[in-house]
Scaffold this active site. Structure first.
Site, short mmCIF file in Angstrom:
data_model
loop_
_atom_site.label_atom_id
_atom_site.label_comp_id
_atom_site.label_asym_id
_atom_site.label_seq_id
_atom_site.Cartn_x
_atom_site.Cartn_y
_atom_site.Cartn_z
N GLU A 312 -2.87 12.47 5.84
CA GLU A 312 -3.81 13.40 5.22
C GLU A 312 -4.15 14.56 6.15
OE1 GLU A 312 -6.68 12.01 1.90
OE2 GLU A 312 -7.83 12.02 3.76
N HIS A 333 11.68 -8.92 10.52
CA HIS A 333 12.52 -9.66 9.58
C HIS A 333 12.62 -8.99 8.22
CE1 HIS A 333 12.83 -13.12 12.32
NE2 HIS A 333 11.58 -12.84 12.63
N LYS A 447 -8.46 15.18 -7.50
CA LYS A 447 -9.79 14.78 -7.97
C LYS A 447 -10.24 15.68 -9.12
CE LYS A 447 -11.48 12.97 -3.53
NZ LYS A 447 -12.48 13.15 -2.44
#
Length: 458
Positions: A312, A333, A447
């Protein structure tokens, strides 16, 4: 200007080394042509001297809030009082918030065993349990409110702007659940809000809600953005709820700031070297994925916090690299094959803590039966430490860039130092990339569009 292979962060009169950064594994002498030429790193470090001088001046003048807050105690004392009041009679404290309002707190809470099976109950020592609900999911949150004993549950609601829709709807749902349970009169004792102080001409939904419902409110530092707020009360409240020492966390962070104030050159300053390496790898070698891989369960959420901080802060204007939070040994793994033998676009940071152990060693007879004779007489810690070192060596042999950050032990001081190192590294990287590390225009646009979709249509 030379490039030092190792930099350290030292704290206190006893000169404890909290953190050591080793960047040997990114340079050509160690990993070949995919590594960095020292001249390129020197050039980046020279560019950082200007930024460091500006930071130094701001810190000295008291105008750099990320450093100023580290010397404060009044907000910690106020938070301690609020937390003690909130915890009275509580069995569970639920933290509501998202992004920077939650990830820093999760990182600090995990230091004492939160969200680690088998560790949480032992570490609380009679304190309320802690839960975080940071990802909005209707069924998950409804299920939580249905199962919680609301009379013994407390809620901490954090939103810097006071307008984060996800957090506000969680707060409203929790308030409504408490009212429906016949506990409306207890709401001021069951809830605590954290948000920016009132500002003329600026709406703050969380403060308006708190005022209407009688909720106490602690002030979010207005000049510190959410993803940089871990060492403010935003992150310290969960840490304190878990029994960690907030003052030691800040002391560790101050140990990172102090060499900057003292005038340390960029080539010897760990955050500056980290910034120079990461950005130069991206620009000169096309390394586009920044992998954070701690070797400790108590640093698992640190990886998530770092990913938000890096993404960000730097991902704007066509700049930035992709952060990837991993966990060792687990991801050896699942993803190490890609890091070592896939497209050469990954830069790994291995974080390990050197901790003395009292755990019993593996019995020789059982180790022999299992075919791992080498573990006879050794502890699990020894295996994890060997893996962290071996992975770094293997990456270097494969010609892949890797740095190692070693904590002398994992406690409040070293975690505070590690987080402040990463904040400053990110801020200095932004200087090299020519972006503002403190805004997030794309997030704000999302937003706005969300609100528009939910607003009544004419």
């Amino acid at each position: 200007m030379g490039v030092g292979f190792e930099q350290t962060v030292v704290a206190g009169e006893g000169q404890r080394v909290l953190l050591t950064q080793d960047v040997t594994g990114v340079l050509q002498p160690r990993i070949g042509m995919r590594g960095l030429d020292a001249g390129h790193v020197r050039a980046s470090l020279a560019r950082l001297e200007t930024a460091m001088a500006a930071l130094r001046s701001a810190v000295a003048g008291g105008s750099y809030p990320h450093a100023t807050i580290l010397s404060r105690d009044d907000d910690i004392a106020e938070a301690e009082t609020a937390l003690a009041r909130l915890s009275a009679g509580a069995r569970t404290i639920v933290f509501l918030g998202t992004g920077g309002s939650s990830l820093g707190g999760q990182t600090l809470a995990q230091l004492s065993g939160w969200n680690i099976p088998g560790a949480s109950d032992q570490s609380q020592k009679g304190r309320p349990r802690t839960r975080f609900y940071d990802n909005l999911d209707a069924s998950t949150f409804h299920g939580a409110l249905t199962k919680l004993d609301l009379a013994s549950t407390r809620f901490v609601i954090t939103s810097k702007s006071g307008g984060t829709s996800e957090t506000l709807v969680q707060a409203i749902a929790a308030l409504d659940a408490v009212r429906c349970a016949g506990l409306a009169d207890l709401i001021p004792q069951l809830f605590l809000a954290v948000s920016d102080p009132p500002a003329p001409g600026r709406t703050n939904g969380l403060r308006d809600l708190a005022a209407a419902c009688g909720l106490p409110v602690l002030e979010h530092p207005p000049s510190i953005g959410g993803r940089y707020s871990a060492l403010s009360i935003v992150g310290l409240l969960p840490a304190m709820a878990r029994g960690s020492d907030a003052r030691l966390l800040r002391a560790g962070a101050r140990a990172v700031i102090e060499p900057l104030i003292a005038g340390l050159a960029a080539n010897a300053y760990a955050p500056a070297v980290g910034a120079a390496v990461a950005t130069t790898l991206a620009i000169e070698r096309g390394v586009r994925v920044n992998v954070m891989m701690p070797y400790n369960d108590r640093l698992h959420r640190f990886g998530a916090w770092y990913a938000q901080l890096w993404a960000e802060s730097l991902g704007k204007g066509g700049q930035g690299t992709t952060p990837l939070a991993c966990l060792g040994p687990l991801d050896q793994h699942s993803q190490l094959q890609l890091f070592m033998d896939g497209a050469p676009e990954h830069y790994l940071t291995v974080v390990r803590a050197v901790e003395a152990t009292t755990r019993p060693p593996m019995p020789h007879d059982l180790a022999r039966l299992a075919g791992i004779d080498f573990m006879g007489g050794r502890t699990i810690d020894a295996l994890v430490a060997a893996q962290a070192e071996a992975v770094s060596d293997a990456l270097m042999q494969a010609g892949r860039p890797v740095r190692t950050i070693t904590l002398d032990r994992l406690d409040e001081a070293s975690l505070g130092a590690l987080m402040m190192h990463m904040m400053l590294e990110t801020i200095l990287s932004a200087h090299l990339l020519g972006v503002d590390p403190f805004d997030q225009p794309a997030v704000e646009l999302a937003k706005q569009l969300t609100r528009r979709r939910l607003s009544p249509q004419d």
